[in-house]
Design a protein around this motif. Structure first.
Motif, PDB file in Angstrom:
ATOM      1  N   SER A  73       2.657  -6.260  -4.048  1.00  0.00           N
ATOM      2  CA  SER A  73       2.165  -7.384  -4.837  1.00  0.00           C
ATOM      3  C   SER A  73       1.500  -6.892  -6.114  1.00  0.00           C
ATOM      4  O   SER A  73       1.126  -5.715  -6.237  1.00  0.00           O
ATOM      5  CB  SER A  73       1.161  -8.198  -4.019  1.00  0.00           C
ATOM      6  OG  SER A  73      -0.008  -7.427  -3.774  1.00  0.00           O
ATOM      7  N   ALA A  74       1.338  -7.821  -7.064  1.00  0.00           N
ATOM      8  CA  ALA A  74       0.650  -7.476  -8.304  1.00  0.00           C
ATOM      9  C   ALA A  74      -0.780  -7.050  -8.025  1.00  0.00           C
ATOM     10  O   ALA A  74      -1.307  -6.127  -8.655  1.00  0.00           O
ATOM     11  CB  ALA A  74       0.679  -8.672  -9.266  1.00  0.00           C
ATOM     12  N   ARG A  75      -1.439  -7.706  -7.073  1.00  0.00           N
ATOM     13  CA  ARG A  75      -2.820  -7.346  -6.723  1.00  0.00           C
ATOM     14  C   ARG A  75      -2.886  -5.904  -6.241  1.00  0.00           C
ATOM     15  O   ARG A  75      -3.807  -5.162  -6.615  1.00  0.00           O
ATOM     16  CB  ARG A  75      -3.351  -8.289  -5.646  1.00  0.00           C
ATOM     17  CG  ARG A  75      -4.753  -7.948  -5.172  1.00  0.00           C
ATOM     18  CD  ARG A  75      -5.254  -8.936  -4.135  1.00  0.00           C
ATOM     19  NE  ARG A  75      -5.380 -10.284  -4.706  1.00  0.00           N
ATOM     20  CZ  ARG A  75      -5.820 -11.320  -4.020  1.00  0.00           C
ATOM     21  NH1 ARG A  75      -6.162 -11.182  -2.743  1.00  0.00           N
ATOM     22  NH2 ARG A  75      -5.921 -12.497  -4.602  1.00  0.00           N
ATOM     23  N   TYR A  76      -1.914  -5.498  -5.424  1.00  0.00           N
ATOM     24  CA  TYR A  76      -1.896  -4.125  -4.902  1.00  0.00           C
ATOM     25  C   TYR A  76      -1.667  -3.123  -6.040  1.00  0.00           C
ATOM     26  O   TYR A  76      -2.406  -2.155  -6.182  1.00  0.00           O
ATOM     27  CB  TYR A  76      -0.799  -3.987  -3.852  1.00  0.00           C
ATOM     28  CG  TYR A  76      -0.642  -2.573  -3.325  1.00  0.00           C
ATOM     29  CD1 TYR A  76      -1.376  -2.139  -2.226  1.00  0.00           C
ATOM     30  CD2 TYR A  76       0.239  -1.667  -3.922  1.00  0.00           C
ATOM     31  CE1 TYR A  76      -1.244  -0.850  -1.740  1.00  0.00           C
ATOM     32  CE2 TYR A  76       0.365  -0.379  -3.452  1.00  0.00           C
ATOM     33  CZ  TYR A  76      -0.371   0.025  -2.356  1.00  0.00           C
ATOM     34  OH  TYR A  76      -0.240   1.299  -1.884  1.00  0.00           O
ATOM     35  N   GLY A 100      -4.490  -3.108  -8.522  1.00  0.00           N
ATOM     36  CA  GLY A 100      -5.679  -2.606  -7.840  1.00  0.00           C
ATOM     37  C   GLY A 100      -5.661  -1.089  -7.745  1.00  0.00           C
ATOM     38  O   GLY A 100      -6.676  -0.426  -7.984  1.00  0.00           O
TER      39      GLY A 100
END
Length: 248
Positions: free
Chosen positions: A164-167, A170
């Protein structure tokens, strides 16, 4: 101030990841950027780091630190490579051939590998501020240029692997912050160190950076640019040389 410049150099990882998330760049363009970064880093190692280390600590401290840095990086690189980070600087765009290593790699291993590449560079940025003359612009430029393709290519592999973009952001945002912290620690911890100690640490970082170039950046850069990689790297070297000799 040291933390800021270290963060700036590390932020190129986030920039590269952002580019990979919204666009697909030609493989040769990514490799060319990496070749320029390699040339700049080689110049920084030769004319800034090793010269400064020798000036402050003489040959023994410089040689010991240089070889020690290369040995430490090589051992650590072998460990993280066997755990999935061998192609963390993979510059290709073909998911079946070029990006296979990045897609299959462990995200944690890639992140650790990026830290392994970035910490010596960040420490050098922090050390460069100790003499009161301001940051070494050549070193910051070299770190930034080497980090853009790494963030770009590795993030592209993570995206293909379904992260994911968050991963993704991050991971690279955390590494950028760690780069700033490493630069700050390098500056604070060595503020009262003897010239010999500073020379050894500077040379240690130089050895680690040069080993990283030969082990990871240069092979990935030459894979796509082939006959032109040497010329592109020389252009980066010349740019850094001119900046260094003109006062940065």
């Amino acid at each position: 101030m040291a933390g800021f410049w270290g963060l700036l150099g590390g932020s190129a990882l986030v920039l590269g990841a952002a580019i990979a998330w919204v666009a697909t760049l030609p493989q040769r363009l990514i490799a060319a950027i990496m070749a320029v970064g390699a040339g700049v880093l080689i110049s920084a190692v030769a004319f800034d780091l090793m010269d400064e280390a020798y000036r402050q600590g003489g040959f023994t401290a410089t040689a010991t630190g240089f070889l020690g840095g290369a040995l430490a990086y090589t051992i650590a690189n072998i460990i993280v490579s066997r755990r999935g980070a061998r192609h963390r600087k993979r510059s290709g765009s073909n998911p079946d051939e070029r990006q296979h290593g990045a897609v299959e790699s462990s995200g944690a291993a890639i992140a650790i590998g990026a830290l392994l590449d970035g910490i010596p560079e960040s420490v050098v940025i922090g050390i460069s501020l100790l003499d009161g003359r301001g940051v070494d612009a050549v070193t910051v430029a070299a770190v930034f240029l080497s980090n853009v393709p790494e963030g770009l290519s590795s993030a592209a592999g993570m995206k293909r692997a379904g992260r994911s973009a968050r991963y993704v952001f991050g991971v690279w945002g955390g590494i950028a912050l760690a780069s700033g912290v490493a630069a700050m620690i390098g500056n604070v911890a060595l503020a009262g160190a003897t010239p010999g100690m500073i020379a050894a640490i500077t040379a240690l970082a130089a050895g680690a950076i040069l080993a990283m170039l030969v082990d990871t950046m240069i092979p990935e850069a030459t894979e796509a640019t082939h006959d032109y990689s040497g010329l592109i790297a020389v252009s980066g070297f010349l740019l850094a040389f001119v900046l260094s000799k003109s006062g940065g």
